[in-house]
Design a protein around this motif. Sequence first.
Motif, PDB file in Angstrom:
ATOM      1  N   SER A 209      80.808  78.338   5.185  1.00 21.00           N
ATOM      2  CA  SER A 209      79.597  77.521   5.317  1.00 21.00           C
ATOM      3  C   SER A 209      79.507  76.425   4.263  1.00 21.00           C
ATOM      4  O   SER A 209      78.740  75.469   4.429  1.00 21.00           O
ATOM      5  CB  SER A 209      78.350  78.405   5.240  1.00 21.00           C
ATOM      6  OG  SER A 209      78.269  79.044   3.982  1.00 21.00           O
ATOM      7  N   GLU A 210      80.285  76.535   3.193  1.00 18.04           N
ATOM      8  CA  GLU A 210      80.234  75.551   2.115  1.00 18.04           C
ATOM      9  C   GLU A 210      81.255  74.430   2.303  1.00 18.04           C
ATOM     10  O   GLU A 210      81.224  73.444   1.568  1.00 18.04           O
ATOM     11  CB  GLU A 210      80.467  76.241   0.770  1.00 18.04           C
ATOM     12  CG  GLU A 210      79.413  77.294   0.442  1.00 18.04           C
ATOM     13  CD  GLU A 210      79.687  78.000  -0.868  1.00 18.04           C
ATOM     14  OE1 GLU A 210      80.607  77.552  -1.604  1.00 18.04           O
ATOM     15  OE2 GLU A 210      79.007  78.990  -1.163  1.00 18.04           O
ATOM     16  N   TRP A 211      82.145  74.572   3.272  1.00 18.62           N
ATOM     17  CA  TRP A 211      83.147  73.529   3.492  1.00 18.62           C
ATOM     18  C   TRP A 211      82.524  72.343   4.216  1.00 18.62           C
ATOM     19  O   TRP A 211      81.471  72.449   4.845  1.00 18.62           O
ATOM     20  CB  TRP A 211      84.309  74.061   4.332  1.00 18.62           C
ATOM     21  CG  TRP A 211      85.008  75.249   3.743  1.00 18.62           C
ATOM     22  CD1 TRP A 211      84.896  75.732   2.471  1.00 18.62           C
ATOM     23  CD2 TRP A 211      85.915  76.125   4.421  1.00 18.62           C
ATOM     24  NE1 TRP A 211      85.682  76.849   2.314  1.00 18.62           N
ATOM     25  CE2 TRP A 211      86.317  77.114   3.487  1.00 18.62           C
ATOM     26  CE3 TRP A 211      86.432  76.171   5.708  1.00 18.62           C
ATOM     27  CZ2 TRP A 211      87.215  78.131   3.817  1.00 18.62           C
ATOM     28  CZ3 TRP A 211      87.326  77.175   6.045  1.00 18.62           C
ATOM     29  CH2 TRP A 211      87.714  78.138   5.111  1.00 18.62           C
TER      30      TRP A 211
ATOM     31  N   ARG B 108      94.110  77.158   4.429  1.00 16.96           N
ATOM     32  CA  ARG B 108      93.172  78.071   3.795  1.00 16.96           C
ATOM     33  C   ARG B 108      92.794  79.157   4.798  1.00 16.96           C
ATOM     34  O   ARG B 108      92.257  78.890   5.847  1.00 16.96           O
ATOM     35  CB  ARG B 108      91.935  77.286   3.354  1.00 16.96           C
ATOM     36  CG  ARG B 108      90.877  78.141   2.737  1.00 16.96           C
ATOM     37  CD  ARG B 108      89.878  77.328   1.954  1.00 16.96           C
ATOM     38  NE  ARG B 108      89.624  76.032   2.527  1.00 16.96           N
ATOM     39  CZ  ARG B 108      88.843  75.122   1.941  1.00 16.96           C
ATOM     40  NH1 ARG B 108      88.308  75.374   0.784  1.00 16.96           N
ATOM     41  NH2 ARG B 108      88.626  73.962   2.511  1.00 16.96           N
TER      42      ARG B 108
ATOM     43  N   GLN C   5      85.875  72.619   8.310  1.00 18.60           N
ATOM     44  CA  GLN C   5      85.501  73.711   9.208  1.00 18.60           C
ATOM     45  C   GLN C   5      86.191  73.572  10.562  1.00 18.60           C
ATOM     46  O   GLN C   5      86.711  74.552  11.111  1.00 18.60           O
ATOM     47  CB  GLN C   5      83.979  73.733   9.389  1.00 18.60           C
ATOM     48  CG  GLN C   5      83.220  74.146   8.142  1.00 18.60           C
ATOM     49  CD  GLN C   5      81.732  73.867   8.242  1.00 18.60           C
ATOM     50  OE1 GLN C   5      81.290  73.095   9.095  1.00 18.60           O
ATOM     51  NE2 GLN C   5      80.953  74.477   7.367  1.00 18.60           N
TER      52      GLN C   5
ATOM     53  N   PRO D 115      81.736  85.886   8.275  1.00 14.57           N
ATOM     54  CA  PRO D 115      81.282  84.534   7.901  1.00 14.57           C
ATOM     55  C   PRO D 115      80.863  83.700   9.107  1.00 14.57           C
ATOM     56  O   PRO D 115      79.943  82.883   9.005  1.00 14.57           O
ATOM     57  CB  PRO D 115      82.493  83.924   7.184  1.00 14.57           C
ATOM     58  CG  PRO D 115      83.650  84.790   7.530  1.00 14.57           C
ATOM     59  CD  PRO D 115      83.104  86.149   7.781  1.00 14.57           C
TER      60      PRO D 115
ATOM     61  N   ASN E 218      91.079  82.189   3.810  1.00 13.89           N
ATOM     62  CA  ASN E 218      89.910  82.954   3.391  1.00 13.89           C
ATOM     63  C   ASN E 218      88.646  82.215   3.814  1.00 13.89           C
ATOM     64  O   ASN E 218      88.319  81.171   3.272  1.00 13.89           O
ATOM     65  CB  ASN E 218      89.929  83.150   1.872  1.00 13.89           C
ATOM     66  CG  ASN E 218      88.748  83.968   1.390  1.00 13.89           C
ATOM     67  OD1 ASN E 218      87.972  84.491   2.194  1.00 13.89           O
ATOM     68  ND2 ASN E 218      88.607  84.082   0.081  1.00 13.89           N
TER      69      ASN E 218
ATOM     70  N   THR F 188      72.689  75.073   9.509  1.00  9.23           N
ATOM     71  CA  THR F 188      74.075  74.622   9.636  1.00  9.23           C
ATOM     72  C   THR F 188      74.275  73.814  10.920  1.00  9.23           C
ATOM     73  O   THR F 188      73.456  73.845  11.828  1.00  9.23           O
ATOM     74  CB  THR F 188      75.043  75.820   9.613  1.00  9.23           C
ATOM     75  OG1 THR F 188      74.627  76.780  10.598  1.00  9.23           O
ATOM     76  CG2 THR F 188      75.055  76.478   8.248  1.00  9.23           C
TER      77      THR F 188
ATOM     78  N   ALA G 161      85.528  83.211   3.585  1.00  8.30           N
ATOM     79  CA  ALA G 161      84.303  83.711   2.958  1.00  8.30           C
ATOM     80  C   ALA G 161      83.336  82.582   2.609  1.00  8.30           C
ATOM     81  O   ALA G 161      82.117  82.751   2.676  1.00  8.30           O
ATOM     82  CB  ALA G 161      84.644  84.518   1.706  1.00  8.30           C
ATOM     83  N   GLN G 162      83.878  81.413   2.250  1.00  9.29           N
ATOM     84  CA  GLN G 162      83.044  80.273   1.869  1.00  9.29           C
ATOM     85  C   GLN G 162      82.956  79.239   2.992  1.00  9.29           C
ATOM     86  O   GLN G 162      82.722  78.060   2.734  1.00  9.29           O
ATOM     87  CB  GLN G 162      83.619  79.621   0.599  1.00  9.29           C
ATOM     88  CG  GLN G 162      83.812  80.564  -0.566  1.00  9.29           C
ATOM     89  CD  GLN G 162      82.517  81.223  -0.986  1.00  9.29           C
ATOM     90  OE1 GLN G 162      81.478  80.573  -1.036  1.00  9.29           O
ATOM     91  NE2 GLN G 162      82.567  82.518  -1.289  1.00  9.29           N
TER      92      GLN G 162
END
Length: 316
Positions: free
Chosen positions: A143-145, A136, A150, A168, A138, A178, A140-141
């Motif tokens: 912080s949501e992984w 992956r 991460q 990001p 991209n 976080t 952009a997300q």
Amino acid sequence: MKDSEFIFPTIVETFLKEGIAALRESEAEEVQRFLERSYIERPCNEQVVYALVKFYNAVADFVSAKEVGQSFLMMDGYNKEVLGELSATFLQLDDMETYFSLVKQQLEKESLLEEPEQELATPNNVVQFPKKIVPRRNAAQFSEWSTPEQLEFLQQARFHDVEPYILPFKAFLADATTSPFVKSMIFELLQEKRVDAMVVVRKAGMDDMFNPSKIPMLSQDDFTAQLSDALTRRFEHSNPSFLEQLLVIVQQHLFIMYPFAFPSEDITLWSEAYSKWLSQLYGNEWQDNTDVNPEQLIEAMQFIERMEQVQQNYLL
């Protein structure tokens, strides 16, 4: 194979919620006996494995933590909690390459398990292979992984231009909620890539701006080396096992607060503070060094306790 729900006694729950610092030495021994016995009886129980790995990390028995956690993952597949706790294990063993490989294997397992069945019929003469896992790119997300995702991404990013990920990463570093562990990994990556830009970092109750290209790498920090040398001279011959645990704790705290540093660079003060803090943790008597200011010593020990709580409870 997943095991059934496991109910821990109160003393184990206390350890899981508050860390090893909340236990007396006799209580820590009781927790260890219980978890090791439970692991023998139920080696596939996720809760037991996670708790035992966490305990071994807390007492700096990283080899045992690695053996238990890695064995479970090989048998039982993907588990974010165990994999996340192992990040601290492999960091202390200076074997993050193996950890990242393990993360990749587990993420691929999860991806293959979730792969939807093909709706169209496949000719009998065509051999089906699993779809290739595409990294992956991209962020952009980011912080949501999950933390393992991460960390795997950060490992891959070392071989790429990080410019597309700067925004990001900055958002993640500036978010006080976080994981401080992941923040340290991000900051190290920005240092390696010589990113010359100011970034806001919020972690462990601290808030400041840093330029990664202007900050020395943690491994090259003079204060860290001096503090380690002072502790080594103090306990190398009189109490080597105590010294080993002290050095591990100091390294954990330095990494979890990175790029922040101790409030002062008084080597004598921090050597005394860490020595007294760990000694009292085990219920041992301690005689203060009269050359150290008592009020400063109390403040230093309070700071150490705060870093220990962050270390025990960082978001995985």
